[in-house]
Design a protein around this motif. Structure first.
Motif, PDB file in Angstrom:
ATOM      1  N   ARG A 193       0.642   7.464   5.127  1.00 48.61           N
ATOM      2  CA  ARG A 193       1.267   6.931   3.908  1.00 48.61           C
ATOM      3  C   ARG A 193       1.825   5.521   4.124  1.00 48.61           C
ATOM      4  NH1 ARG A 193       3.106  10.856  -0.413  1.00 48.61           N
ATOM      5  NH2 ARG A 193       1.900  12.693   0.082  1.00 48.61           N
ATOM      6  N   ILE A 194       2.339   5.243   5.275  1.00 51.61           N
ATOM      7  CA  ILE A 194       2.878   3.909   5.565  1.00 51.61           C
ATOM      8  C   ILE A 194       1.750   2.884   5.620  1.00 51.61           C
ATOM      9  CG2 ILE A 194       3.992   2.513   7.344  1.00 51.61           C
ATOM     10  CD1 ILE A 194       5.765   4.913   7.968  1.00 51.61           C
ATOM     11  N   LYS A 195       0.602   3.258   6.198  1.00 54.65           N
ATOM     12  CA  LYS A 195      -0.521   2.337   6.309  1.00 54.65           C
ATOM     13  C   LYS A 195      -1.318   2.233   5.006  1.00 54.65           C
ATOM     14  CE  LYS A 195      -1.087   2.794  11.253  1.00 54.65           C
ATOM     15  NZ  LYS A 195      -1.995   3.117  12.343  1.00 54.65           N
ATOM     16  N   ASN A 196      -1.085   3.097   4.078  1.00 55.79           N
ATOM     17  CA  ASN A 196      -1.798   3.084   2.800  1.00 55.79           C
ATOM     18  C   ASN A 196      -1.370   1.855   1.989  1.00 55.79           C
ATOM     19  OD1 ASN A 196      -3.157   3.629   0.477  1.00 55.79           O
ATOM     20  ND2 ASN A 196      -2.150   5.605   0.087  1.00 55.79           N
ATOM     21  N   GLU A 197      -2.332   1.092   1.486  1.00 52.90           N
ATOM     22  CA  GLU A 197      -2.031  -0.122   0.726  1.00 52.90           C
ATOM     23  C   GLU A 197      -2.257   0.067  -0.767  1.00 52.90           C
ATOM     24  OE1 GLU A 197      -3.807  -3.616   2.259  1.00 52.90           O
ATOM     25  OE2 GLU A 197      -3.178  -3.187   4.303  1.00 52.90           O
ATOM     26  N   ARG A 198      -2.329   1.310  -1.214  1.00 47.98           N
ATOM     27  CA  ARG A 198      -2.511   1.553  -2.640  1.00 47.98           C
ATOM     28  C   ARG A 198      -1.298   1.059  -3.412  1.00 47.98           C
ATOM     29  NH1 ARG A 198      -3.508   7.524  -4.187  1.00 47.98           N
ATOM     30  NH2 ARG A 198      -2.917   6.883  -6.263  1.00 47.98           N
ATOM     31  N   GLY A 199      -1.543   0.307  -4.477  1.00 47.36           N
ATOM     32  CA  GLY A 199      -0.461  -0.193  -5.312  1.00 47.36           C
ATOM     33  C   GLY A 199       0.098  -1.540  -4.870  1.00 47.36           C
ATOM     34  N   SER A 200      -0.398  -2.073  -3.771  1.00 49.07           N
ATOM     35  CA  SER A 200       0.142  -3.354  -3.294  1.00 49.07           C
ATOM     36  C   SER A 200      -0.222  -4.499  -4.234  1.00 49.07           C
ATOM     37  CB  SER A 200      -0.360  -3.654  -1.881  1.00 49.07           C
ATOM     38  OG  SER A 200      -1.765  -3.814  -1.878  1.00 49.07           O
ATOM     39  N   GLN A 201      -1.402  -4.407  -4.884  1.00 45.40           N
ATOM     40  CA  GLN A 201      -1.781  -5.454  -5.829  1.00 45.40           C
ATOM     41  C   GLN A 201      -0.838  -5.477  -7.022  1.00 45.40           C
ATOM     42  OE1 GLN A 201      -5.831  -4.587  -6.702  1.00 45.40           O
ATOM     43  NE2 GLN A 201      -6.613  -5.590  -4.870  1.00 45.40           N
ATOM     44  N   LEU A 202      -0.425  -4.317  -7.478  1.00 50.94           N
ATOM     45  CA  LEU A 202       0.506  -4.250  -8.600  1.00 50.94           C
ATOM     46  C   LEU A 202       1.846  -4.874  -8.234  1.00 50.94           C
ATOM     47  CD1 LEU A 202       1.236  -3.241 -11.442  1.00 50.94           C
ATOM     48  CD2 LEU A 202       1.984  -1.117 -10.371  1.00 50.94           C
ATOM     49  N   ILE A 203       2.326  -4.616  -7.059  1.00 50.95           N
ATOM     50  CA  ILE A 203       3.604  -5.175  -6.620  1.00 50.95           C
ATOM     51  C   ILE A 203       3.493  -6.692  -6.475  1.00 50.95           C
ATOM     52  CG2 ILE A 203       5.242  -5.250  -4.695  1.00 50.95           C
ATOM     53  CD1 ILE A 203       4.712  -2.240  -4.367  1.00 50.95           C
TER      54      ILE A 203
END
Length: 128
Positions: A7-17
């Motif tokens: 979960r820490i390495k998951n980059e899902r949602g980083s574009q939204l942020i």
């Protein structure tokens, strides 16, 4: 533990942020460009209104009406100065135009005035 690392390495949602971080800057840039366009519009229209008022005043017409019609949509005031130079009698019309401003949150509306003037020789009628 391995589930937590995934979960820490998951980059899902980083574009939204990242988009949410940049979005206020995009809006600010758009508002700044719009304000600069309104300032340029006010300068051009007030200079044209001063010229139109001076033309009308040179033939002893109602220069204030000419200025108000030429600067339609702007809050303008005008004044007339008559004088003479080496070329003869001349009139100067000074226009004060209130620049439309975008209301900025937490700052409120700012108040700026653009001044423009135009000088034209007086056209005198000949009684021939």
């Amino acid at each position: 533990m391995s589930n937590l690392l995934k979960r820490i390495k998951n980059e899902r949602g980083s574009q939204l942020i990242e988009f949410l971080a940049v979005f206020p800057l995009i809006i600010f840039a758009f508002l700044l460009i719009w304000q600069m366009a309104m300032a340029a519009y006010t300068v051009v229209v007030s200079e044209a209104a001063a010229r139109d008022g001076a033309r009308v005043a040179s033939v002893e017409g109602d220069y204030q009406t000419a200025v108000e019609r030429s600067a339609y949509g702007l809050d303008v005031t005008s004044s007339l100065i008559t004088g003479s130079s080496s070329y003869g009698k001349e009139v100067t019309v000074i226009v004060h135009a209130k620049m439309p401003m975008i209301s900025i949150p937490f700052v409120g509306k700012l108040d700026y005035t653009i001044d423009a003037d135009a000088t034209i020789p007086v056209i005198e009628e000949n009684d021939d």
